[in-house]
Scaffold this motif. Structure first.
Motif, short mmCIF file in Angstrom:
data_model
loop_
_atom_site.label_atom_id
_atom_site.label_comp_id
_atom_site.label_asym_id
_atom_site.label_seq_id
_atom_site.Cartn_x
_atom_site.Cartn_y
_atom_site.Cartn_z
N PHE A 3 72.31 25.46 22.34
CA PHE A 3 72.36 24.36 21.39
C PHE A 3 70.94 24.03 20.94
O PHE A 3 69.96 24.39 21.59
CB PHE A 3 73.06 23.13 21.97
CG PHE A 3 72.28 22.44 23.07
CD1 PHE A 3 71.51 21.33 22.80
CD2 PHE A 3 72.35 22.91 24.37
CE1 PHE A 3 70.80 20.69 23.80
CE2 PHE A 3 71.65 22.27 25.38
CZ PHE A 3 70.87 21.15 25.09
N VAL A 4 70.86 23.34 19.81
CA VAL A 4 69.57 23.00 19.23
C VAL A 4 69.37 21.49 19.31
O VAL A 4 70.27 20.72 18.99
CB VAL A 4 69.48 23.46 17.76
CG1 VAL A 4 68.15 23.03 17.14
CG2 VAL A 4 69.65 24.97 17.67
N ALA A 5 68.20 21.07 19.74
CA ALA A 5 67.82 19.66 19.75
C ALA A 5 66.54 19.51 18.94
O ALA A 5 65.84 20.50 18.66
CB ALA A 5 67.60 19.18 21.18
N PHE A 6 66.25 18.29 18.56
CA PHE A 6 65.07 18.01 17.74
C PHE A 6 64.23 16.95 18.43
O PHE A 6 64.75 16.03 19.05
CB PHE A 6 65.49 17.53 16.34
CG PHE A 6 66.43 18.47 15.65
CD1 PHE A 6 65.96 19.51 14.87
CD2 PHE A 6 67.81 18.32 15.79
CE1 PHE A 6 66.83 20.38 14.23
CE2 PHE A 6 68.69 19.19 15.17
CZ PHE A 6 68.20 20.22 14.38
N GLU A 7 62.92 17.11 18.30
CA GLU A 7 62.01 16.15 18.93
C GLU A 7 62.18 14.78 18.28
O GLU A 7 62.29 14.66 17.06
CB GLU A 7 60.57 16.63 18.79
CG GLU A 7 59.61 15.87 19.67
CD GLU A 7 58.24 16.52 19.72
OE1 GLU A 7 57.42 16.12 20.57
OE2 GLU A 7 57.99 17.44 18.91
N ARG A 8 62.20 13.75 19.11
CA ARG A 8 62.38 12.38 18.62
C ARG A 8 61.09 11.60 18.84
O ARG A 8 60.58 11.50 19.95
CB ARG A 8 63.56 11.73 19.37
CG ARG A 8 63.81 10.28 19.05
CD ARG A 8 65.20 9.87 19.54
NE ARG A 8 65.40 10.07 20.96
CZ ARG A 8 65.33 9.11 21.88
NH1 ARG A 8 65.05 7.87 21.52
NH2 ARG A 8 65.55 9.38 23.16
N ALA A 9 60.60 11.00 17.76
CA ALA A 9 59.31 10.30 17.84
C ALA A 9 59.47 8.85 18.26
O ALA A 9 58.69 8.33 19.05
CB ALA A 9 58.59 10.38 16.49
N LYS A 10 60.48 8.18 17.74
CA LYS A 10 60.63 6.75 17.98
C LYS A 10 61.63 6.50 19.10
O LYS A 10 62.58 7.24 19.28
CB LYS A 10 61.09 6.04 16.70
CG LYS A 10 60.09 6.13 15.56
CD LYS A 10 60.60 5.39 14.33
CE LYS A 10 59.59 5.49 13.19
NZ LYS A 10 60.05 4.76 11.98
#
Length: 215
Positions: A3-10
């Motif tokens: 699966f693909v996840a994305f970096e979260r900044a906030k």
């Protein structure tokens, strides 16, 4: 599974709420040598993945910013009444460190056992999953248990089954818990004994009713 996840900044309650409104689910990845990492996932893809048993009990391949990592699902928070995942936790996997996991138990061949086929019994599954400890490379997706040898009055305990190579059970309280119990239903010997008694009590078909006494 991949699966693909994305970096979260906030981070924070407000940021997570806005994220969910856009169809994303906030999450975190922790453990191993790296620092905890905030991530976000596509909610619909995650919702369908969570319906699969494998997603809960196997090592997952997660891709974040083009980098792959081995992780385990550790916690999921659901909305109390909406079909919505509020937050999800993953743990990084170290190939040399033992895992402590719950894995599902798949029972098979109960209908072929003497208990079910000939002795009118019902097989009760007392445990549907097992706590185990093993290295990541030995982690099974599930543990299969053959019930074809069950007989009336039997109980199948943890020590009665063969665990996969490299896997040990983690027990809490009882050292040898019951996995399966066999219970006899009312369709067995009791029903057979009741049939002749019922036949004896029933009036014969050819018997004529007694003549009424004349006044």
């Amino acid at each position: 599974m991949k699966f693909v996840a994305f970096e979260r900044a906030k981070q924070g309650t407000g940021a997570s709420r806005r994220l969910r409104n856009t169809g994303r689910t906030p999450g975190i990845v922790y453990g191993g040598e790296g620092q905890p990492q905030l991530v976000e996932l596509d909610h619909n893809a995650l919702w369908h993945a969570l319906k699969k048993e494998t997603f809960h009990s196997s090592i997952l391949d997660m891709e974040v910013n083009g980098q792959a990592a081995k992780v385990l699902l550790r916690d999921v928070q659901y909305h109390p009444y909406k079909q919505q995942v509020l937050h999800i936790d993953f743990q990084r996997v170290d190939a040399k460190t033992k895992l402590h996991m719950k894995v599902p138990v798949h029972y098979k061949n109960a209908e072929e056992s003497q208990a079910v086929k000939f002795e009118h019994c019902v097989v009760n599954h007392v445990m549907s999953e097992l706590d185990i400890s093993c290295l990541p490379g030995d982690l099974p997706e599930f543990i299969e248990v053959d019930l074809s040898g069950l007989k009336k009055g039997m109980s199948l305990h943890l020590n009665d089954i063969q665990l996969p190579k490299g896997v040990s059970a983690v027990t809490h309280g009882k050292a040898n818990p019951v996995l399966v119990s066999v219970v006899q239903t009312g369709g067995g010997d009791e029903a057979a004994e009741a049939a002749p008694a019922a036949d004896a009590a029933a009036p014969a078909k050819d018997a004529k009713p007694e003549a009424k006494a004349k006044k």
